[in-house]
Scaffold this motif. Structure first.
Motif, PDB file in Angstrom:
ATOM      1  N   GLY A  66     -36.377  67.368 -12.242  1.00 42.52           N
ATOM      2  CA  GLY A  66     -36.189  67.342 -13.687  1.00 42.52           C
ATOM      3  C   GLY A  66     -37.448  66.954 -14.437  1.00 42.52           C
ATOM      4  N   ASP A  67     -38.587  67.204 -13.845  1.00 43.59           N
ATOM      5  CA  ASP A  67     -39.870  66.828 -14.439  1.00 43.59           C
ATOM      6  C   ASP A  67     -40.525  68.058 -15.061  1.00 43.59           C
ATOM      7  OD1 ASP A  67     -41.996  65.258 -15.140  1.00 43.59           O
ATOM      8  OD2 ASP A  67     -42.668  64.853 -13.103  1.00 43.59           O
ATOM      9  N   ARG A  68     -41.326  67.854 -16.097  1.00 40.80           N
ATOM     10  CA  ARG A  68     -42.046  68.951 -16.744  1.00 40.80           C
ATOM     11  C   ARG A  68     -43.469  69.076 -16.200  1.00 40.80           C
ATOM     12  NH1 ARG A  68     -40.033  72.847 -18.699  1.00 40.80           N
ATOM     13  NH2 ARG A  68     -41.710  73.144 -20.171  1.00 40.80           N
ATOM     14  N   GLN A  69     -43.840  68.203 -15.267  1.00 41.35           N
ATOM     15  CA  GLN A  69     -45.175  68.259 -14.675  1.00 41.35           C
ATOM     16  C   GLN A  69     -45.047  68.426 -13.169  1.00 41.35           C
ATOM     17  OE1 GLN A  69     -47.166  64.665 -15.839  1.00 41.35           O
ATOM     18  NE2 GLN A  69     -47.861  65.564 -17.758  1.00 41.35           N
ATOM     19  N   ALA A  70     -45.887  69.275 -12.610  1.00 39.37           N
ATOM     20  CA  ALA A  70     -45.895  69.515 -11.171  1.00 39.37           C
ATOM     21  C   ALA A  70     -47.204  68.995 -10.586  1.00 39.37           C
ATOM     22  CB  ALA A  70     -45.749  71.001 -10.883  1.00 39.37           C
ATOM     23  N   THR A  71     -47.197  68.749  -9.292  1.00 40.41           N
ATOM     24  CA  THR A  71     -48.375  68.247  -8.600  1.00 40.41           C
ATOM     25  C   THR A  71     -48.680  69.151  -7.422  1.00 40.41           C
ATOM     26  OG1 THR A  71     -47.757  65.988  -9.180  1.00 40.41           O
ATOM     27  CG2 THR A  71     -49.379  66.251  -7.431  1.00 40.41           C
ATOM     28  N   VAL A  72     -49.945  69.560  -7.308  1.00 45.72           N
ATOM     29  CA  VAL A  72     -50.370  70.417  -6.204  1.00 45.72           C
ATOM     30  C   VAL A  72     -51.513  69.718  -5.475  1.00 45.72           C
ATOM     31  CG1 VAL A  72     -52.055  71.793  -7.506  1.00 45.72           C
ATOM     32  CG2 VAL A  72     -50.860  72.823  -5.592  1.00 45.72           C
ATOM     33  N   LYS A  73     -51.591  69.915  -4.166  1.00 48.81           N
ATOM     34  CA  LYS A  73     -52.620  69.285  -3.331  1.00 48.81           C
ATOM     35  C   LYS A  73     -53.917  70.085  -3.383  1.00 48.81           C
ATOM     36  CE  LYS A  73     -49.810  66.253  -1.437  1.00 48.81           C
ATOM     37  NZ  LYS A  73     -49.800  64.915  -1.917  1.00 48.81           N
ATOM     38  N   THR A  74     -55.022  69.376  -3.593  1.00 53.71           N
ATOM     39  CA  THR A  74     -56.358  69.991  -3.578  1.00 53.71           C
ATOM     40  C   THR A  74     -57.239  69.135  -2.658  1.00 53.71           C
ATOM     41  OG1 THR A  74     -56.854  68.780  -5.598  1.00 53.71           O
ATOM     42  CG2 THR A  74     -56.231  71.070  -5.841  1.00 53.71           C
ATOM     43  N   PRO A  75     -57.309  69.482  -1.380  1.00 51.41           N
ATOM     44  CA  PRO A  75     -57.979  68.633  -0.400  1.00 51.41           C
ATOM     45  C   PRO A  75     -59.496  68.522  -0.565  1.00 51.41           C
ATOM     46  CG  PRO A  75     -57.342  70.710   0.589  1.00 51.41           C
ATOM     47  CD  PRO A  75     -56.753  70.689  -0.784  1.00 51.41           C
ATOM     48  N   ASP A  76     -60.140  69.482  -1.206  1.00 52.19           N
ATOM     49  CA  ASP A  76     -61.602  69.462  -1.290  1.00 52.19           C
ATOM     50  C   ASP A  76     -62.139  68.721  -2.510  1.00 52.19           C
ATOM     51  OD1 ASP A  76     -61.564  70.946   1.005  1.00 52.19           O
ATOM     52  OD2 ASP A  76     -61.884  72.860   0.001  1.00 52.19           O
ATOM     53  N   LEU A  77     -61.261  68.166  -3.334  1.00 55.23           N
ATOM     54  CA  LEU A  77     -61.696  67.429  -4.517  1.00 55.23           C
ATOM     55  C   LEU A  77     -61.495  65.929  -4.306  1.00 55.23           C
ATOM     56  CD1 LEU A  77     -60.261  69.646  -7.390  1.00 55.23           C
ATOM     57  CD2 LEU A  77     -62.592  69.555  -6.565  1.00 55.23           C
ATOM     58  N   THR A  78     -62.211  65.134  -5.068  1.00 57.76           N
ATOM     59  CA  THR A  78     -62.062  63.683  -4.987  1.00 57.76           C
ATOM     60  C   THR A  78     -60.639  63.288  -5.337  1.00 57.76           C
ATOM     61  OG1 THR A  78     -64.362  63.461  -5.659  1.00 57.76           O
ATOM     62  CG2 THR A  78     -62.999  61.501  -5.803  1.00 57.76           C
ATOM     63  N   ARG A  79     -60.122  63.905  -6.387  1.00 61.52           N
ATOM     64  CA  ARG A  79     -58.730  63.712  -6.762  1.00 61.52           C
ATOM     65  C   ARG A  79     -57.897  64.652  -5.912  1.00 61.52           C
ATOM     66  NH1 ARG A  79     -57.396  64.279 -13.023  1.00 61.52           N
ATOM     67  NH2 ARG A  79     -55.232  63.819 -12.650  1.00 61.52           N
ATOM     68  N   LYS A  80     -57.170  64.144  -4.963  1.00 62.12           N
ATOM     69  CA  LYS A  80     -56.445  64.980  -4.001  1.00 62.12           C
ATOM     70  C   LYS A  80     -55.221  65.674  -4.605  1.00 62.12           C
ATOM     71  CE  LYS A  80     -59.095  63.899  -0.565  1.00 62.12           C
ATOM     72  NZ  LYS A  80     -60.080  64.804  -0.106  1.00 62.12           N
ATOM     73  N   ASP A  81     -54.640  65.086  -5.655  1.00 62.89           N
ATOM     74  CA  ASP A  81     -53.470  65.674  -6.307  1.00 62.89           C
ATOM     75  C   ASP A  81     -53.814  66.066  -7.727  1.00 62.89           C
ATOM     76  OD1 ASP A  81     -51.920  65.159  -4.071  1.00 62.89           O
ATOM     77  OD2 ASP A  81     -51.249  63.212  -4.810  1.00 62.89           O
ATOM     78  N   GLN A  82     -53.501  67.301  -8.093  1.00 70.80           N
ATOM     79  CA  GLN A  82     -53.734  67.787  -9.449  1.00 70.80           C
ATOM     80  C   GLN A  82     -52.386  67.931 -10.150  1.00 70.80           C
ATOM     81  OE1 GLN A  82     -56.865  68.267 -10.718  1.00 70.80           O
ATOM     82  NE2 GLN A  82     -57.592  67.499  -8.773  1.00 70.80           N
ATOM     83  N   ILE A  83     -52.291  67.392 -11.339  1.00 74.30           N
ATOM     84  CA  ILE A  83     -51.053  67.447 -12.112  1.00 74.30           C
ATOM     85  C   ILE A  83     -51.209  68.495 -13.213  1.00 74.30           C
ATOM     86  CG2 ILE A  83     -49.508  66.136 -13.610  1.00 74.30           C
ATOM     87  CD1 ILE A  83     -50.456  63.629 -12.090  1.00 74.30           C
TER      88      ILE A  83
END
Length: 116
Positions: free
Chosen positions: A80-97
């Motif tokens: 029920g969230d309006r924001q999703a999170t995807v994994k990005t292993p090659d960036l410092t921030r591993k999760d992108q919202i």
């Protein structure tokens, strides 16, 4: 001709990294049965508005990337969230919202807008 598949983690890492470096705040995927077009959009009073074509691919080769994005969206919708999170292993921030908006035009064509 052998079809190369796009690795989802690496492609999304490059896409999100490029978008953040150049202040783009929308990732737009135009998908139909024959090709996938990826473009970046900037809507900003500070940096100005801009559109940039990022790349295109055949849907079968681009399936891992779209699958990763769709999986993140499905999980967000179930919670029920309006924001999703995807994994990005090659960036410092591993999760992108990101926030998402999808428009379907029929006949296998749709537009997916990710707001980062």
């Amino acid at each position: 001709m052998a079809e190369k598949k796009y690795p989802a983690g690496q492609y999304l890492s490059a896409l999100f990294g490029y978008a953040r470096d150049f202040n783009y705040n929308h990732l737009v995927f135009e998908v139909n049965r024959f090709k996938v077009l990826v473009s970046l959009q900037r809507r900003s009073n500070t940096y100005g508005n801009a559109d940039l074509f990022y790349g295109s691919a055949e849907p079968k080769a681009f399936a891992p990337v779209l699958s990763a994005i769709n999986q993140a969206i499905e999980i967000a919708e179930l919670e029920g969230d309006r924001q999703a999170t995807v994994k990005t292993p090659d960036l410092t921030r591993k999760d992108q919202i990101f926030q998402f908006k999808m428009k379907e035009f029929g006949h296998g064509k749709y537009l997916l807008d990710l707001s980062i």
